[in-house]
Design a protein around this motif. Structure first.
Motif, PDB file in Angstrom:
ATOM      1  N   THR A 172       0.834  -1.196   0.000  1.00 12.85           N
ATOM      2  CA  THR A 172       0.000   0.000   0.000  1.00 12.85           C
ATOM      3  C   THR A 172       0.869   1.248   0.000  1.00 12.85           C
ATOM      4  O   THR A 172       2.076   1.189   0.245  1.00 12.85           O
ATOM      5  CB  THR A 172      -0.939   0.038   1.221  1.00 12.85           C
ATOM      6  OG1 THR A 172      -0.154   0.130   2.415  1.00 12.85           O
ATOM      7  CG2 THR A 172      -1.807  -1.212   1.279  1.00 12.85           C
ATOM      8  N   SER A 173       0.238   2.382  -0.269  1.00 11.27           N
ATOM      9  CA  SER A 173       0.951   3.660  -0.304  1.00 11.27           C
ATOM     10  C   SER A 173       0.118   4.738   0.358  1.00 11.27           C
ATOM     11  O   SER A 173      -1.120   4.716   0.296  1.00 11.27           O
ATOM     12  CB  SER A 173       1.255   4.056  -1.753  1.00 11.27           C
ATOM     13  OG  SER A 173       1.861   5.332  -1.817  1.00 11.27           O
ATOM     14  N   ASP A 174       0.797   5.707   0.984  1.00 17.44           N
ATOM     15  CA  ASP A 174       0.128   6.830   1.646  1.00 17.44           C
ATOM     16  C   ASP A 174       0.190   8.111   0.827  1.00 17.44           C
ATOM     17  O   ASP A 174      -0.167   9.181   1.337  1.00 17.44           O
ATOM     18  CB  ASP A 174       0.780   7.094   3.009  1.00 17.44           C
ATOM     19  CG  ASP A 174       0.546   5.957   3.985  1.00 17.44           C
ATOM     20  OD1 ASP A 174      -0.519   5.328   3.908  1.00 17.44           O
ATOM     21  OD2 ASP A 174       1.436   5.691   4.818  1.00 17.44           O
ATOM     22  N   ALA A 175       0.633   8.021  -0.423  1.00 16.49           N
ATOM     23  CA  ALA A 175       0.756   9.254  -1.199  1.00 16.49           C
ATOM     24  C   ALA A 175       0.586   8.990  -2.688  1.00 16.49           C
ATOM     25  O   ALA A 175       1.316   8.189  -3.275  1.00 16.49           O
ATOM     26  CB  ALA A 175       2.113   9.909  -0.950  1.00 16.49           C
ATOM     27  N   LEU A 176      -0.395   9.650  -3.282  1.00 11.63           N
ATOM     28  CA  LEU A 176      -0.527   9.727  -4.732  1.00 11.63           C
ATOM     29  C   LEU A 176      -0.294  11.182  -5.114  1.00 11.63           C
ATOM     30  O   LEU A 176      -1.150  12.043  -4.896  1.00 11.63           O
ATOM     31  CB  LEU A 176      -1.922   9.267  -5.182  1.00 11.63           C
ATOM     32  CG  LEU A 176      -2.226   9.440  -6.676  1.00 11.63           C
ATOM     33  CD1 LEU A 176      -1.295   8.574  -7.525  1.00 11.63           C
ATOM     34  CD2 LEU A 176      -3.684   9.128  -6.984  1.00 11.63           C
ATOM     35  N   ASP A 177       0.880  11.483  -5.648  1.00  6.29           N
ATOM     36  CA  ASP A 177       1.227  12.836  -6.069  1.00  6.29           C
ATOM     37  C   ASP A 177       0.858  13.008  -7.531  1.00  6.29           C
ATOM     38  O   ASP A 177       1.060  12.105  -8.352  1.00  6.29           O
ATOM     39  CB  ASP A 177       2.716  13.093  -5.877  1.00  6.29           C
ATOM     40  CG  ASP A 177       3.130  13.039  -4.418  1.00  6.29           C
ATOM     41  OD1 ASP A 177       2.508  13.726  -3.603  1.00  6.29           O
ATOM     42  OD2 ASP A 177       4.072  12.282  -4.098  1.00  6.29           O
ATOM     43  N   PHE A 178       0.336  14.186  -7.887  1.00  9.28           N
ATOM     44  CA  PHE A 178      -0.071  14.404  -9.264  1.00  9.28           C
ATOM     45  C   PHE A 178       0.141  15.855  -9.677  1.00  9.28           C
ATOM     46  O   PHE A 178       0.159  16.770  -8.852  1.00  9.28           O
ATOM     47  CB  PHE A 178      -1.542  14.009  -9.470  1.00  9.28           C
ATOM     48  CG  PHE A 178      -2.521  14.827  -8.682  1.00  9.28           C
ATOM     49  CD1 PHE A 178      -3.105  15.958  -9.229  1.00  9.28           C
ATOM     50  CD2 PHE A 178      -2.864  14.477  -7.378  1.00  9.28           C
ATOM     51  CE1 PHE A 178      -4.013  16.718  -8.498  1.00  9.28           C
ATOM     52  CE2 PHE A 178      -3.773  15.225  -6.647  1.00  9.28           C
ATOM     53  CZ  PHE A 178      -4.353  16.348  -7.208  1.00  9.28           C
ATOM     54  N   ALA A 179       0.314  16.041 -10.973  1.00 16.17           N
ATOM     55  CA  ALA A 179       0.440  17.371 -11.563  1.00 16.17           C
ATOM     56  C   ALA A 179       0.012  17.259 -13.017  1.00 16.17           C
ATOM     57  O   ALA A 179       0.145  16.199 -13.640  1.00 16.17           O
ATOM     58  CB  ALA A 179       1.872  17.890 -11.471  1.00 16.17           C
TER      59      ALA A 179
END
Length: 426
Positions: free
Chosen positions: A213-220
């Motif tokens: 699992t992951s605690d961060a979905l970064d987007f731009a």
């Protein structure tokens, strides 16, 4: 303002209490805050039946019926160079029919102590703080993004939501910029904000390392409208420790005058691992739709390449041209095509009645542990009617039918009957 990791469950009394609280809060706000606000209550009645047709299926069918309540409140903004506002989303799902041998439709939340049983009701309250300066808007809290790298799923009783911060700016004419991070996802049949995972169903062939699992979905992202008919965009999304993704899109509409119009939708994505998986995918998709009068004919092609299938957050939607009612045809090395036809019965004097049918076929799927190529097809039909006027205006009824056949996945016949009505509160 953010919601806690576990959203609070509530019943009908809490739903209406929320409405009263938002009304009371508005009374002390500025005029712009009040005048710019709006609220609505959507009623969504959903019957879902999925028959598993393959030999040896562990469950013969999934069949449930539920009632959903979706209360949406959006405030205006306070006066000044930085306007402040708040949004609220109250969701409640109520079981009407289910049994232990028919669960798994995605309509209802499973009981924590008895996973094969659906809870009688479940719900959540999502709050979003928002700040507006000039033509830029920052939202923090519960969000429903419609971005290629983060596409909120709303195909069941209640919508899926993300939690995080999202900055959108249109300071430059025809240019839209997006930047943000999500740290939790709330699935469409859940009342919990959870860590995010990568979708790994079908024949994705994705192998994960220590972190699942992951605690961060970064987007731009940046989207630019060159002309009223032509738009291009680039978006980046990274599920920390699992994958990174670059997405290019092009949309164009060609007006042919009396001969109709042609809409083009081109998409290309490159997905790579981020140190904790083997994600390696190139996805190409193209959809062309010719429309003339009440008729629309579409043809699509989608091609996967690389070691794995297409990657996206589990529970969300993948931004693929061949994402349809059941499948997305995004498996490892899969090639698929689509033929679609739409008709608007307004041309025959029945406004509000529409029809859609499509057929998709996929092959060349690389299935782990098998030398034979995977093949699948899906056929979908939608008939929908929205009351155009009168006391029942905006009442919607939709029947969705689908069939899937596959040599590496389940064979499915499915029917969904959805009745919706949205009541503007102010």
């Amino acid at each position: 303002m953010t919601t806690p990791n576990r959203a609070r469950c509530f019943g009908p009394h809490t739903l209406f209490a929320l409405f009263g609280l938002t009304c009371g809060a508005s009374g002390t706000a500025s005029a712009d805050f009040i005048d710019g606000s709006r609220a609505s209550l959507e009623l969504r009645n959903f019957y879902f039946n999925r028959d598993f047709r393959q030999d040896g299926a562990a469950q013969s069918k999934a069949e449930e019926w539920a009632q959903g309540f979706l209360l949406r409140y959006e405030s205006g903004f306070t006066e000044g160079p930085v306007g402040v506002g708040v949004d609220a989303l109250g969701l409640l799902g109520v079981k009407l029919d289910s049994s232990p041998d028919r669960t798994g439709t995605g309509l209802l939340q499973s009981d924590r102590e008895r996973p094969n049983r659906a809870q009688d009701e479940y719900g959540e309250l999502g709050l979003t703080a928002k700040l507006r300066a000039s033509s830029s808007l920052l939202k923090i809290g519960t969000l429903q993004p419609k971005l290629p790298v983060a596409l909120s799923n709303d195909s069941r009783l209640l919508p899926q939501t993300f939690r995080g911060a999202w900055l959108s700016s249109t300071e430059v004419k025809d240019l839209t910029l997006d930047l943000g991070r999500f740290d939790r996802v709330n699935l469409r049949n859940s009342s919990d904000n959870e860590a995010m995972q990568v979708f790994n169903g079908g024949a994705r062939n994705i192998v994960l390392g220590r972190n699942k699992t992951s605690d961060a979905l970064d987007f731009a992202g940046a989207s630019y409208k060159w002309t009223p008919a032509l738009t291009t965009a680039y978006h980046y999304g990274g599920l920390d420790g699992i994958y990174r993704q670059h997405y290019l899109t092009l949309g164009h509409s060609l007006d042919l005058g009396d001969a109709g119009s042609i809409k083009s939708d081109l998409r290309w994505a490159r997905s790579l691992d981020d140190g904790g998986s083997n994600v390696d995918n190139r996805a190409l998709g193209a959809m062309f739709t010719y429309k003339r009068g009440p008729h629309a004919l579409g043809m699509g092609y989608q091609h996967m390449a690389g070691d794995t299938g297409f990657a996206y957050v589990s529970g969300a939607d993948g931004y693929l041209v061949n994402l349809v009612q059941i499948n997305d045809f995004g498996n490892a090395d899969e090639r698929s095509w689509q033929a679609r036809y739409d008709f608007d019965f307004a041309a025959l004097g029945i406004p509000g009645l529409t029809f859609m049918t499509r057929y998709l076929s996929g092959d060349n799927v690389q299935v782990t542990g098998r030398t034979e190529e995977g093949k699948e097809w899906e056929r979908d039909t939608d008939i929908a009617y929205v009351v155009p006027n009168g006391p029942l205006k905006n009442l919607g009824i939709k029947w969705r039918n689908a069939s899937v056949r596959s040599n590496f996945g389940p064979d499915i016949d499915e029917n969904r009957l959805i009745v919706t009505y949205t009541l503007p509160l102010w």
